[in-house]
Design a protein around this motif. Sequence first.
Motif, mmCIF file in Angstrom:
data_model
loop_
_atom_site.group_PDB
_atom_site.id
_atom_site.type_symbol
_atom_site.label_atom_id
_atom_site.label_comp_id
_atom_site.label_asym_id
_atom_site.label_seq_id
_atom_site.Cartn_x
_atom_site.Cartn_y
_atom_site.Cartn_z
ATOM 1 N N ALA A 238 40.938 34.433 55.636
ATOM 2 C CA ALA A 238 39.690 35.060 55.189
ATOM 3 C C ALA A 238 39.592 35.072 53.659
ATOM 4 O O ALA A 238 38.488 35.065 53.102
ATOM 5 N N VAL A 239 40.741 35.086 52.982
ATOM 6 C CA VAL A 239 40.746 35.109 51.521
ATOM 7 C C VAL A 239 40.100 33.847 50.952
ATOM 8 O O VAL A 239 39.480 33.873 49.892
ATOM 9 N N PHE A 240 40.218 32.732 51.683
ATOM 10 C CA PHE A 240 39.783 31.440 51.162
ATOM 11 C C PHE A 240 38.447 30.983 51.731
ATOM 12 O O PHE A 240 38.042 29.843 51.512
ATOM 13 N N LYS A 241 37.752 31.842 52.425
ATOM 14 C CA LYS A 241 36.539 31.404 53.107
ATOM 15 C C LYS A 241 35.295 31.403 52.227
ATOM 16 O O LYS A 241 34.314 30.744 52.547
ATOM 17 N N PHE A 242 35.289 32.126 51.124
ATOM 18 C CA PHE A 242 34.057 32.161 50.350
ATOM 19 C C PHE A 242 33.848 30.841 49.609
ATOM 20 O O PHE A 242 34.794 30.138 49.267
ATOM 21 N N ALA A 243 32.587 30.498 49.394
ATOM 22 C CA ALA A 243 32.226 29.233 48.763
ATOM 23 C C ALA A 243 32.582 29.254 47.281
ATOM 24 O O ALA A 243 32.523 30.283 46.617
ATOM 25 N N GLY A 244 32.930 28.087 46.756
ATOM 26 C CA GLY A 244 33.277 27.978 45.352
ATOM 27 C C GLY A 244 34.683 28.451 45.070
ATOM 28 O O GLY A 244 35.423 28.887 45.964
ATOM 29 N N ASN A 245 35.084 28.360 43.818
ATOM 30 C CA ASN A 245 36.427 28.774 43.416
ATOM 31 C C ASN A 245 36.481 30.210 42.921
ATOM 32 O O ASN A 245 37.550 30.813 42.890
ATOM 33 N N THR A 246 35.333 30.751 42.529
ATOM 34 C CA THR A 246 35.301 32.093 41.928
ATOM 35 C C THR A 246 34.229 32.937 42.596
ATOM 36 O O THR A 246 33.106 32.466 42.825
ATOM 37 N N ARG A 247 34.583 34.155 42.919
ATOM 38 C CA ARG A 247 33.614 35.103 43.470
ATOM 39 C C ARG A 247 33.693 36.391 42.660
ATOM 40 O O ARG A 247 34.775 36.845 42.288
ATOM 41 N N TYR A 248 32.537 36.972 42.406
ATOM 42 C CA TYR A 248 32.459 38.193 41.611
ATOM 43 C C TYR A 248 32.201 39.390 42.514
ATOM 44 O O TYR A 248 31.377 39.318 43.438
ATOM 45 N N ASP A 249 32.898 40.454 42.237
ATOM 46 C CA ASP A 249 32.590 41.708 42.901
ATOM 47 C C ASP A 249 31.152 42.096 42.555
ATOM 48 O O ASP A 249 30.661 41.810 41.461
ATOM 49 N N GLU A 250 30.505 42.742 43.492
ATOM 50 C CA GLU A 250 29.097 43.091 43.312
ATOM 51 C C GLU A 250 28.871 43.891 42.039
ATOM 52 O O GLU A 250 27.820 43.791 41.392
ATOM 53 N N HIS A 251 29.854 44.683 41.645
ATOM 54 C CA HIS A 251 29.708 45.537 40.468
ATOM 55 C C HIS A 251 30.613 45.091 39.317
ATOM 56 O O HIS A 251 30.907 45.885 38.420
ATOM 57 N N ALA A 252 31.022 43.824 39.331
ATOM 58 C CA ALA A 252 31.977 43.353 38.325
ATOM 59 C C ALA A 252 31.453 43.541 36.905
ATOM 60 O O ALA A 252 32.205 43.921 35.996
ATOM 61 N N ALA A 253 30.169 43.267 36.705
ATOM 62 C CA ALA A 253 29.598 43.360 35.352
ATOM 63 C C ALA A 253 29.186 44.780 34.984
ATOM 64 O O ALA A 253 28.725 45.006 33.862
ATOM 65 N N GLU A 254 29.337 45.719 35.922
ATOM 66 C CA GLU A 254 28.881 47.085 35.684
ATOM 67 C C GLU A 254 30.019 48.095 35.662
ATOM 68 O O GLU A 254 29.773 49.301 35.671
ATOM 69 N N GLN A 255 31.252 47.627 35.646
ATOM 70 C CA GLN A 255 32.389 48.558 35.662
ATOM 71 C C GLN A 255 32.372 49.432 34.415
ATOM 72 O O GLN A 255 32.149 48.947 33.302
ATOM 73 N N ASN A 256 32.648 50.726 34.613
ATOM 74 C CA ASN A 256 32.589 51.669 33.497
ATOM 75 C C ASN A 256 33.904 51.696 32.729
ATOM 76 O O ASN A 256 34.894 51.052 33.086
ATOM 77 N N GLU A 257 33.921 52.489 31.685
ATOM 78 C CA GLU A 257 35.093 52.552 30.823
ATOM 79 C C GLU A 257 36.295 53.130 31.552
ATOM 80 O O GLU A 257 37.439 52.764 31.266
ATOM 81 N N GLN A 258 36.068 54.024 32.495
ATOM 82 C CA GLN A 258 37.181 54.581 33.265
ATOM 83 C C GLN A 258 37.893 53.493 34.058
ATOM 84 O O GLN A 258 39.119 53.470 34.154
#
Length: 871
Positions: free
Chosen positions: A410-430
């Motif tokens: 299941a780890v290798f099933k997503f398309a492409g080589n890189t997948r971003y978490d839905e909130h990857a660009a919105e992670q806070n300082e904590q």
Amino acid sequence: MFSKMKYPSKFFFYSLLNLVLFGILTLGFAPAFAQTGITRASGVVYDAMTNEALPLATVKFEGTGVGAISDVEGKFNIETGEATKQLSVTYMGYQTAYVDLKPGQANTGLNIRLEEANNTLLEVVVRNEKYRNKGNPAVELIQKVIEHKDLNRREGLDFYNFEQYEKIEFALNRVDDKLRNGLLFRNIQFVFDNADTSTAGVVSLPFYLYERLSDVYYRKDPRDEKTFVKGERNTTIPGFFDEQGITSYIQNMYQEVDIYDNRINLATVEFVSPLAPISPNIYRFYIQDTIKMQDTKAVRLYFAPRNKGDLAFEGNMWIALDGSYAVRKIELGVPKGINLNWVSDLTVEQEFDWVQSNDGISGPARGLMLSKDVVVMNFGVTKDTTQRGLIGRKTTSYRDYSIGQPLSNAVFKFAGNTRYDEHAAEQNEQFWASNRHVALNEREQGIQQTIDTLNNYRPFKRFMSVARILFEGYHSVADGGFDVGPVNTFYSFNDVEGFRGRLGGRTNLKFARDVQFEGYVAYGTKDERWKGTLAATYSFDKKQVRRFPVDQVKVWFMDDVKIPGQELQFVQEDNFLLSFKRGVNDKMVYNRVLGVEYLKETASHFTYSFTAKTERQLPAGVLAFQYGNPELPEYDPEIKTTDFGIHLRYAPNERFYQGSTYRTPILNKYPKFSLWYNFGAKDVLGGEYNYHSVQAKIEKVFYVSPLGWSQVVVEGGRTFGTVPYLLLKVHRANQTYSYQLEAYNLMNFMEFVSDKYASVNVTHSFGGFFFNRIPLLRQLKWREMVSFKGLWGGLDDRNRPTAENGLIHFPTDANGTPLTYTLEKEPYMEASVGVGNIFKVLRVDYVRRLNYLDLPNAPKWGIRARFKLEF
């Protein structure tokens, strides 16, 4: 419309400039200002008897810990902020030399001659022998390393996974009092609150910080590697430049360095790895000494390119003497004479340690994994590292290694080589404070605060607006949600329109992130006709328009003039510089189109689009749509079509620079496949013709280090049905003086048409391989290139204009001489020989047309130029 996206090559260097806040305009153009307390020393170390340059000599400021090693030509260049008055130079088998210095000044042109020690006669004999591979223990050692590299690289393991943290920082280097008090900075001294001072006393001003935290998963069979990005952020300059574009540029410039690969990509340039099978023919290797490294002894092997202009490294590697021949540590740098633009210095440091796991598939498992990974680049117009420039540093750390532990499919099933978490660009300082491998220091923490303060400073905003006009061609109206541009299209001219004035623009992110409106109006003083375009694009899932992966729909209306068969790359037709053309260009078409397109990209770089459009084509200039009996000519005012199209594209592992409105592809070894199908529907929305059209295209880059690289493009197509020549394949011609990569640069507009064709386009760049070996040319850093283009075509009888089929006749000149032909006789061919990197920005080609020279106005040869900024 995906196939018509613009790929301006200028974005390659502009993105780097976009990162600079203030001071970028002074990069390399301002002189190096002496800094109080800095002592510099540069020169060459020689053998006093033979006058041979001595590489690897140790040069040190006495009384300090600052030193350096002379390069393969015996040259050195070091500096320190510590108090020192003397330089010492040592070399095995020679007497130590001492040189008096002027403290706090630049001591240049030092020619240091070392005398032989009394007991080193054998050393002199050895050094006077010509370097050879045969019987050379250093070469034998590197060959063993190459033989064992598949056993030592981490990709030899069945499985592994780890957490990876990347940090990239850019800074303006060599900040001095004159810069601080200059016009740009005198009123914003707060930007220097985060200035950093090195141990040598050199001050730098950081202005950009990028961070990414991700999990990496690998399996050997079937081979696959996936990266799951948990967090990503970078310093932003809201409202001026595309954030993803800057991030994409940084990632591509600082690609992961795998020393076991045959080629290493840094700063978008392919270097020959010292561990490549051909490395003994590219490098010279020298055994230096042995040291104890944790669990084993290791031998230090120095390497340097045989030719200093080649794209190869110099440095040291430490090879384990435990029978594994594993590289435990490596230092990579570039020679001063390397044929590389804009990079004055480059260093890579990597260390490898054994990681052991007791829960592997067949018991305990262990592998050599990276424990240190640092890449530093200094950027400048010249190679002089004492001048002001940019310095970029990438640090990568790794933890939570798991070796040999099976991973779920299941780890290798997503398309492409890189997948971003839905909130990857919105992670806070904590999140970042808890997950960073290394905490940010006070200087790094203050970068974004400085940028935010600058964004509220009116002179800075004016400066950035000017920079944006220069680099992107757009300017925001009243700092609002609409941009005017591109400015290079405001004025142009041609034989049909005369003077053409144009004014247009687009909405920006302040207006909306998921919707974009764009358009322009234009007017020709000769044809006295208004033209224009209006388009609206909507991105689904609230994504930013044009941001990869695209998922959007576009509706557009266009009423403008075009030259049949002209498909320019990287620029727009109404660019002022492209108004200058050879020959007469008085035959055009007024093109009126109403269309809609759905475009979808996937993370695996598979793209598909569906297009529906109605099109009306009217003759412009002296072009006439004449058909029927030649003795009784009739005229149809326009060609009417309704067209439905499908475009499929697959570009595995594609990399590109993402701009706000364009993409610039980066060459790599992976092929690209494109397929188009179009269906013309008669009696649908006024369409007058039934036809089917299929086109296919394959692109591939082949690296043949050290002889450069070849780019091969193979294309073919077929049109089924009986249609006028403007609906056939009007082959890509170019009558501008700009060299176009995929057009035929000595073919006239509308000179050849086909309903079936195949073509091959081969361009090879030697990257300076030959010029680097010619003493005088070597200093110019020119690069050689050759190309060949061949086009095979044909035309069915049903598509040849006759009185019976009623098709529009091929155009003629005023004397009735035909101007459009077919290719049954033989393929059209042209070739070119070019010189690139002239003044670091210019490519000039001598182009030769090889056949069809008896046709009217057929040029035999021409000189074409192309501007391109590259490393």
